[in-house]
Design an enzyme around this catalytic site. Structure first.
Site, PDB file in Angstrom:
ATOM      1  N   HIS A 223      -1.428  -6.770  17.981  1.00  0.00           N
ATOM      2  CA  HIS A 223      -0.185  -6.092  17.607  1.00  0.00           C
ATOM      3  C   HIS A 223       1.064  -6.684  18.257  1.00  0.00           C
ATOM      4  CE1 HIS A 223      -3.276  -3.399  16.201  1.00  0.00           C
ATOM      5  NE2 HIS A 223      -2.372  -2.911  15.376  1.00  0.00           N
TER       6      HIS A 223
ATOM      7  N   GLY B  18       0.822  -1.215   0.000  1.00  0.00           N
ATOM      8  CA  GLY B  18       0.000   0.000   0.000  1.00  0.00           C
ATOM      9  C   GLY B  18       0.852   1.260   0.000  1.00  0.00           C
TER      10      GLY B  18
ATOM     11  N   ASP C  91       2.730  -9.336   6.780  1.00  0.00           N
ATOM     12  CA  ASP C  91       1.767 -10.051   5.928  1.00  0.00           C
ATOM     13  C   ASP C  91       2.468 -10.801   4.792  1.00  0.00           C
ATOM     14  OD1 ASP C  91       0.085  -8.595   7.541  1.00  0.00           O
ATOM     15  OD2 ASP C  91      -0.455  -7.142   5.993  1.00  0.00           O
TER      16      ASP C  91
ATOM     17  N   ARG D 226       3.754  -7.780  15.928  1.00  0.00           N
ATOM     18  CA  ARG D 226       4.641  -6.855  15.206  1.00  0.00           C
ATOM     19  C   ARG D 226       5.779  -6.333  16.057  1.00  0.00           C
ATOM     20  NH1 ARG D 226       0.289  -3.208  12.133  1.00  0.00           N
ATOM     21  NH2 ARG D 226       1.122  -1.589  13.491  1.00  0.00           N
TER      22      ARG D 226
HETATM   23  O1  F6P Z   1      -0.177  -4.799   7.275  1.00  0.00           O
HETATM   24  C1  F6P Z   1       0.302  -5.122   8.527  1.00  0.00           C
HETATM   25  C2  F6P Z   1      -0.820  -5.247   9.528  1.00  0.00           C
HETATM   26  O2  F6P Z   1      -0.276  -5.608  10.777  1.00  0.00           O
HETATM   27  C3  F6P Z   1      -1.927  -6.219   9.117  1.00  0.00           C
HETATM   28  O3  F6P Z   1      -1.571  -7.544   9.339  1.00  0.00           O
HETATM   29  C4  F6P Z   1      -3.066  -5.722   9.965  1.00  0.00           C
HETATM   30  O4  F6P Z   1      -4.306  -6.007   9.389  1.00  0.00           O
HETATM   31  C5  F6P Z   1      -2.850  -4.237   9.997  1.00  0.00           C
HETATM   32  O5  F6P Z   1      -1.479  -4.012   9.703  1.00  0.00           O
HETATM   33  C6  F6P Z   1      -3.191  -3.588  11.297  1.00  0.00           C
HETATM   34  O6  F6P Z   1      -3.024  -2.231  11.150  1.00  0.00           O
HETATM   35  P1  F6P Z   1      -3.088  -1.179  12.330  1.00  0.00           P
HETATM   36  O7  F6P Z   1      -1.728  -1.077  12.920  1.00  0.00           O
HETATM   37  O8  F6P Z   1      -3.502   0.076  11.642  1.00  0.00           O
HETATM   38  O9  F6P Z   1      -4.086  -1.683  13.326  1.00  0.00           O
END
Ligand code: F6P
Length: 408
Positions: free
Chosen positions: A305, A131, A155, A308
């Protein structure tokens, strides 16, 4: 004796780097790699804060260009952790990241372009997912920027690269969570349903599901939405495991899987819990063989989260470092408008334009730009292990001997 570096006599360059989209492990390792390689060449690296918003800040005078020079200021963390090298160990992005769509209006886009102009960059390295790369490429065309993209996302859905920065660590995080959950699940004889990120791609759920011992994995590519048949198949899988003496089960569901009506749920794991329990009761009414399942406790959770936010694993540090070095090399060779990819064990800089075209086409059609392929080795592996993937009948599956030919 004088200390020399391999600093080149070639003209110095001013390059910018920004991180955009959802953060992931390894972003700081990319930044560190770019700064180190560039500094050795005598180039200046400007860290743009919060994605393209940083350019707006520069245009509005909020940031002074000198303050954005990464090598000069480094990141002075407390104690002995000083300087740029420690960055490779840290999760998140020290530059901050931005998760916004296209600039809302042309005034904002003009400010971004103005900020870039003020810095007078020779090139911009964009560390982003599909994106962000798409959005920033549009600005790059308008502003005649020289852009290099580095794919990052848990992802793993950026086309043409087998690996995006952050994916490997996220797979480890989810795998570890599944392992941890199996003990509480077994202690209470429960079925745990675990929701995994991935947006509309199932790579993370599939990889971690296999590595973490899942009994069923639902990914949007194979299970775009739940159906009564899929729920029945899942209950059959749970009944089979119980009959074999397993007192717990793990179900992994990717967030992109839709509900029975084909709509997106914020918490598809919670929804799945509800409809599976309902299905267990319906099946028991029709066939006493399923009545044992009625007593089974089901619990749902979303890993959110946490997926991540761990320090990058060695593989992500290496990937991030190699990608950063490749980006600097491409800039030196003036090969712009490229995306750095990892394919077949090689790092390459592929032309950005055709890849952007694919991304845009897929987004337009609401498709994932780099989905899990139904005939991929990972899918075959899952099937061969008897993991239920949403097919109405559990396929025997087998590993295609041809895919092993490479080892012979
Ligand atoms: O694209 C990475 C991601 O962690 C996706 O897996 C998830 O849907 C999205 O970002 C979550 O985004 P945000 O941090 O805006 O909640």
């Amino acid at each position: 004796m004088s200390i020399t570096t391999n600093q080149q006599s070639a003209p110095t360059k001013k390059i910018g780097i920004l991180t955009s989209g959802g953060d992931c492990p390894g972003l700081n390792a990319v930044i560190r790699s770019v700064v180190k390689a560039s500094t050795l060449k005598g180039w200046d690296v400007y860290g743009i804060p919060y994605g393209t918003d940083g350019f707006i800040g520069i245009a509005e005078g909020k940031y002074h260009p000198e303050d954005l020079l990464l090598a000069r200021h480094g990141y002075n963390l407390p104690g002995i952790l000083k300087g740029i090298d420690v960055l490779q160990f840290l999760s998140g992005s020290v530059l901050g990241s931005l998760s916004k769509g296209h600039p809302e209006d042309s005034e904002i886009a003009s400010k971004i372009l103005k900020g870039y102009e003020i810095l007078g960059l020779d090139a911009l390295i964009v560390v982003g997912g599909d994106g962000s790369i798409d959005i920033i490429y549009e600005l790059a065309i308008r502003g005649n920027w020289k852009m290099i993209a580095i794919p990052k996302t848990i992802d793993n859905d950026v086309p043409y690269t087998e690996l995006a920065v952050g994916f490997t660590t996220a797979v480890e995080i989810v795998t570890q969570a599944l392992y941890d959950l199996s003990f509480t699940a077994a202690s209470h004889e429960r079925v745990m349903i675990v929701q995994v990120m991935g947006r509309d791609a199932g790579h993370l759920a599939l990889h971690a599901g296999i590595a973490g011992g899942a009994d069923a994995i639902f990914v949007p590519e194979l299970t775009p939405h739940l159906t009564p048949e899929i729920l029945e198949g899942c209950c059959r899988q749970l009944a089979r495991l119980r009959a074999e003496g397993r007192n717990f089960a793990l179900i992994v569901v990717s967030e992109g899987v839709k509900n029975l009506e084909g709509n997106k749920e914020k918490y598809i794991a919670d929804y799945l819990e509800k409809v599976i329990v309902e299905k267990m009761h319906v099946l028991c009414d029709a066939d006493p063989a399923f009545c044992d399942l009625k007593a089974v406790d089901v619990r749902a959770m979303s890993l959110g989260h946490l997926q991540r936010s761990r320090p990058p694993l060695a593989m992500d540090r290496l990937l991030a470092t190699v990608y950063g070095i490749k980006a600097v090399e491409l800039i030196e060779r003036e090969k712009f408008d490229r995306v750095v990819v990892w394919r077949g064990g090689k790092v390459r800089g592929l032309p950005l334009k055709p890849i952007i075209k694919i991304i845009q086409q897929c987004h337009h059609e609401n498709r994932c730009a780099y989905p899990v392929e139904a005939d991929s080795f990972m899918v075959k592996t899952a099937r061969s292990l008897g993991i239920y993937l949403g097919e109405s009948e559990i396929s025997e599956g087998s590993i295609d001997p041809e895919s092993l030919a490479i080892l012979v």
